[in-house]
Enzyme design. Structure first.
Site, PDB file in Angstrom:
ATOM      1  N   HIS A 452       0.601  -1.257   0.362  1.00  0.00           N
ATOM      2  CA  HIS A 452       0.154  -0.394  -0.118  1.00  0.00           C
ATOM      3  C   HIS A 452       0.618   1.332   0.256  1.00  0.00           C
ATOM      4  CE1 HIS A 452      -3.809  -2.359   1.859  1.00  0.00           C
ATOM      5  NE2 HIS A 452      -3.668  -2.924   0.785  1.00  0.00           N
ATOM      6  N   HIS A 490      -7.989   0.565   2.679  1.00  0.00           N
ATOM      7  CA  HIS A 490      -6.869  -0.104   1.681  1.00  0.00           C
ATOM      8  C   HIS A 490      -6.636   0.884   0.555  1.00  0.00           C
ATOM      9  CE1 HIS A 490      -6.776  -3.928   3.053  1.00  0.00           C
ATOM     10  NE2 HIS A 490      -7.372  -3.001   4.604  1.00  0.00           N
TER      11      HIS A 490
HETATM   12  C1  LIG Z   1       0.116  -7.822  -4.544  1.00  0.00           C
HETATM   13  C2  LIG Z   1      -0.901  -6.728  -4.224  1.00  0.00           C
HETATM   14  C3  LIG Z   1      -2.122  -6.596  -3.038  1.00  0.00           C
HETATM   15  C4  LIG Z   1      -2.567  -5.840  -3.471  1.00  0.00           C
HETATM   16  N1  LIG Z   1      -3.931  -5.728  -2.961  1.00  0.00           N
HETATM   17  C5  LIG Z   1      -5.019  -4.727  -2.920  1.00  0.00           C
HETATM   18  C6  LIG Z   1      -6.174  -4.591  -2.192  1.00  0.00           C
HETATM   19  O1  LIG Z   1      -6.378  -6.094  -2.378  1.00  0.00           O
HETATM   20  N2  LIG Z   1      -6.540  -3.855  -1.846  1.00  0.00           N
HETATM   21  C7  LIG Z   1      -6.267  -2.356  -2.854  1.00  0.00           C
HETATM   22  O2  LIG Z   1      -7.017  -1.550  -1.793  1.00  0.00           O
HETATM   23  N3  LIG Z   1      -5.065  -2.377  -3.000  1.00  0.00           N
HETATM   24  C8  LIG Z   1      -4.395  -3.398  -2.992  1.00  0.00           C
HETATM   25  N4  LIG Z   1      -2.834  -2.799  -3.812  1.00  0.00           N
HETATM   26  C9  LIG Z   1      -2.339  -2.087  -4.114  1.00  0.00           C
HETATM   27  C10 LIG Z   1      -2.989  -1.182  -5.412  1.00  0.00           C
HETATM   28  O3  LIG Z   1      -2.866  -2.388  -5.850  1.00  0.00           O
HETATM   29  C11 LIG Z   1      -1.797   0.310  -5.230  1.00  0.00           C
HETATM   30  O4  LIG Z   1      -2.292   0.945  -3.992  1.00  0.00           O
HETATM   31  C12 LIG Z   1      -2.698   1.083  -7.012  1.00  0.00           C
HETATM   32  O5  LIG Z   1      -1.877  -0.234  -7.994  1.00  0.00           O
HETATM   33  C13 LIG Z   1      -1.437   2.086  -6.993  1.00  0.00           C
HETATM   34  O6  LIG Z   1      -2.068   2.726  -7.775  1.00  0.00           O
HETATM   35  P1  LIG Z   1      -0.737   3.890  -9.016  1.00  0.00           P
HETATM   36  O7  LIG Z   1      -1.241   3.985  -9.491  1.00  0.00           O
HETATM   37  O8  LIG Z   1       0.132   4.468  -7.917  1.00  0.00           O
HETATM   38  O9  LIG Z   1       0.276   2.569  -9.213  1.00  0.00           O
HETATM   39  P2  LIG Z   1       0.347   1.551 -10.564  1.00  0.00           P
HETATM   40  O10 LIG Z   1      -1.092   0.836  -9.992  1.00  0.00           O
HETATM   41  O11 LIG Z   1       1.275   0.386  -9.491  1.00  0.00           O
HETATM   42  O12 LIG Z   1       0.622   1.781 -11.606  1.00  0.00           O
HETATM   43  C14 LIG Z   1       1.827   2.376 -11.435  1.00  0.00           C
HETATM   44  C15 LIG Z   1       1.890   2.057 -13.725  1.00  0.00           C
HETATM   45  O13 LIG Z   1       3.552   2.931 -13.510  1.00  0.00           O
HETATM   46  C16 LIG Z   1       3.799   2.257 -14.928  1.00  0.00           C
HETATM   47  N5  LIG Z   1       5.702   2.543 -15.071  1.00  0.00           N
HETATM   48  C17 LIG Z   1       6.373   2.735 -13.859  1.00  0.00           C
HETATM   49  N6  LIG Z   1       7.439   3.001 -14.424  1.00  0.00           N
HETATM   50  C18 LIG Z   1       7.419   3.946 -15.516  1.00  0.00           C
HETATM   51  C19 LIG Z   1       8.454   4.396 -16.611  1.00  0.00           C
HETATM   52  N7  LIG Z   1       9.021   4.574 -15.644  1.00  0.00           N
HETATM   53  N8  LIG Z   1       7.765   4.703 -17.242  1.00  0.00           N
HETATM   54  C20 LIG Z   1       6.179   4.294 -18.212  1.00  0.00           C
HETATM   55  N9  LIG Z   1       5.492   3.379 -16.683  1.00  0.00           N
HETATM   56  C21 LIG Z   1       5.368   3.139 -15.957  1.00  0.00           C
HETATM   57  C22 LIG Z   1       4.259   0.829 -14.153  1.00  0.00           C
HETATM   58  O14 LIG Z   1       4.133  -0.525 -14.711  1.00  0.00           O
HETATM   59  C23 LIG Z   1       3.184   0.424 -13.888  1.00  0.00           C
HETATM   60  O15 LIG Z   1       1.965  -0.022 -14.717  1.00  0.00           O
HETATM   61  C24 LIG Z   1      -2.055  -4.303  -3.740  1.00  0.00           C
HETATM   62  C25 LIG Z   1      -1.274  -4.034  -4.606  1.00  0.00           C
HETATM   63  C26 LIG Z   1      -0.305  -5.326  -4.777  1.00  0.00           C
HETATM   64  C27 LIG Z   1       0.579  -5.028  -6.145  1.00  0.00           C
END
Ligand SMILES: Cc1cc2nc3c(=O)[nH]c(=O)nc-3n(C[C@H](O)[C@H](O)[C@H](O)COP(=O)(O)OP(=O)(O)OC[C@H]3O[C@@H](n4cnc5c(N)ncnc54)[C@H](O)[C@@H]3O)c2cc1C
Length: 510
Positions: A452, A490
């Protein structure tokens, strides 16, 4: 695509927030040209990417960054492993689907810190509703939305009430014995395309450079949604970050932003496994008696309990009277041990997740070099403050009491089963009477993050209340990195509505 490609908006990172923002911008009335750049690939042809919870089989695969931290002094010098989605969909590909908002006080604190009520509980409400397609008996129409894109249901309402886990009532009864009662109450997508850095002219962002040197120009804005670890790396490689780090790696400074990469927070947690006395009664997944298909239709869990510190501990930590009711920890009962080393999934064990909701320890993320291919340096610094330590020890004791010492659960559970495997020699089972020292030692040796992470480009420190990076122009961050503080839920139930609100702000500025 040629090196002269141009878009109105470039969204960097096709994860949970990036996909939402790119899609809302491209659907907006002015139909801007939006390019979404995602470092990972498109997983949609992979059957494990489409089923509920099947994403768990992708942990450790090509769709996972599998980052490692530096050794953490507070957790027996262990290296922590981070599963992070590397694919279109980002973390939503791997995550467990848990949908848990934080407490209203947590959002209100966010709004107060940044001085903008749009980030308060009331400010979030329209965006919560816009996000959800909620299904539950007696759902409150002020709190929930019913025609949004995210299909959400409570465990008890799922499968027309058929998803009824055998231990639901004893666990509820056990909590009630401990005095805890329920609440009443036109677009382009480029995958396999990592962004190296953002380009600027006189402090105005005007495009990005990709991992292979190609460039894409942005007529209006670049919006970084690369996640809590990706976003600070891109900012630093672009010359926006602490001067000490930029100088160390020979990166020209565009804007000195000392807070980039700091304030890393995550919900540090401990999982415990408990052996049931009579597995044939079908309390845990993996047993022959666990047959009802409805039980497989979601994460097998019940009774998410959040709690504050007891008065004496709140006093010890000088928590002000009006803050003493804040929920600082969460305990979830799981009817399957989720990857606890050495614990089989064969119907003999249930498990618990005991987690800090509002940790006060903070870590940091930085770059190892200016090379986009190098993984980040992660120093999580979990379990560092006395408040975090006392809170998690207290919450773990509550968990042990629930499972081992209540009249409802005690006859069902035989004992706690310590994990086993490399580096875990000599762990003794915990009991409801274990000393604080024994519980603390177990947390140090087995505690882990909850995936998280957030806070590394925090609102109020790095970005303003509309996600604009302060000190430069036409650059925003719009993902988990901007969460100024940990929130007691979460993250995805907050990140989707947060991204909705940010998308509306960007559209409002068009
Ligand atoms: C195993 C696991 C279980 C989880 N379970 C839960 C749950 O049950 N409930 C819940 O609420 N949350 C859960 N989470 C957390 C939730 O999925 C994350 O908080 C959320 O995905 C974050 O969103 P974001 O858009 O900030 O980043 P992300 O979804 O991580 O997206 C970031 C994206 O940017 C891309 N990226 C990074 N660097 C670059 C770059 N230089 N150039 C181009 N692209 C790039 C990555 O490849 C990725 O696709 C879980 C996470 C994991 C890993």
């Amino acid at each position: 695509m040629t090196s002269a490609a141009t878009a109105d908006y470039i969204v960097v990172g096709g994860g949970l927030t990036g996909c939402l923002i790119a899609s809302r911008l491209s659907q907006s009335p002015k139909t801007p040209v939006v390019i979404l750049l995602e470092a990972g690939s498109d997983p949609s042809g992979n059957t494990a990417a489409t089923g509920f919870l099947t994403g768990l089989s992708l942990l450790g695969s090509e769709f996972d960054y599998r980052y490692q931290s530096e050794p953490v002094a507070n957790t027996a010098n262990r290296v922590h492993h981070f599963n992070l989605g590397k694919a279109l969909g980002g973390g939503s590909l791997l995550n467990y689907g848990g949908w848990l908002r934080a407490d209203s006080a947590d959002y209100d604190e966010w709004a107060e810190i940044v001085g903008d009520k749009r980030w308060s509980w009331e400010g979030f409400k329209p965006w919560f509703r816009k996000t959800e397609h909620f299904y539950a008996l007696d759902a409150d129409a002020d709190e929930h939305g019913f025609d949004g894109p995210m299909y959400v249901t409570s465990v008890s309402a799922a499968e027309s009430g058929e998803r009824k886990y055998p231990l639901r009532e004893p666990v509820r009864q056990g909590w009630s014995e401990l005095g805890v009662l329920p609440n009443l109450e036109k677009r382009h997508v480029l995958t396999n395309t990592a962004v190296n850095k953002v380009t600027f002219t006189d402090g105005v962002a005007n495009g990005v450079v990709l991992h292979d040197g190609r460039k894409i120009a942005a007529r209006k804005e670049v919006i970084i949604c690369a996640g809590a670890y990706g976003t600070p790396q891109i900012l630093m490689r672009s010359g926006v970050g602490p001067s000490s780090i930029l100088n160390e790696h020979g990166i020209s400074i565009v804007h000195e932003a000392p807070s980039v990469g700091s304030n890393l927070h995550d919900h540090f947690a401990i999982y415990l496994a408990f052996r049931v006395r009579d597995p044939s009664l079908g309390y845990a997944m993996g047993n022959e008696a666990w047959q009802n298909p409805a039980l497989f239709k979601g994460l097998p869990w019940d009774w998410v309990v959040s709690g504050p510190l007891p008065a004496e501990l709140a006093k010890k930590h000088n928590i002000e009277a009006d803050q003493q009711g804040r929920n600082l920890y969460e305990v979830i009962t799981l009817y399957v041990p989720p990857g606890i080393p050495g614990i089989p999934i064969d119907g003999t064990h249930i498990a618990t997740s005991t987690m800090l909701l509002l940790p006060t320890s903070r870590g940091k993320v930085s770059i190892r070099s200016s090379n986009v291919a190098d993984p980040p340096r992660i120093e999580p610094n979990y379990f560092d403050t006395p408040l975090d330590r006392d809170t998690l020890i207290h919450a773990t004791r509550q968990t042990l009491q629930l499972l081992l010492a209540t009249g409802s659960m005690g006859p069902i559970i035989e004992s706690e089963s310590p994990p086993s495997g490399e580096g875990l020699d000599g762990l003794e089972p915990l009991t409801a009477d274990s000393s604080d020292g024994a519980i603390e030692e177990r947390i140090r040796r087995t505690g882990m993050q909850h995936h998280h992470s957030g806070g590394t480009a925090a609102m109020g420190k790095v970005v303003d209340v509309e996600g604009r990076v302060m000190g430069v122009k036409r650059l925003r961050c719009a993902d988990a990195s901007i969460l100024p503080i940990p929130l007691g839920g979460h993250p995805q139930a907050t990140l989707y509505p947060m991204a909705e609100q940010l998308a509306s702000m960007i559209i409002g500025d068009m």
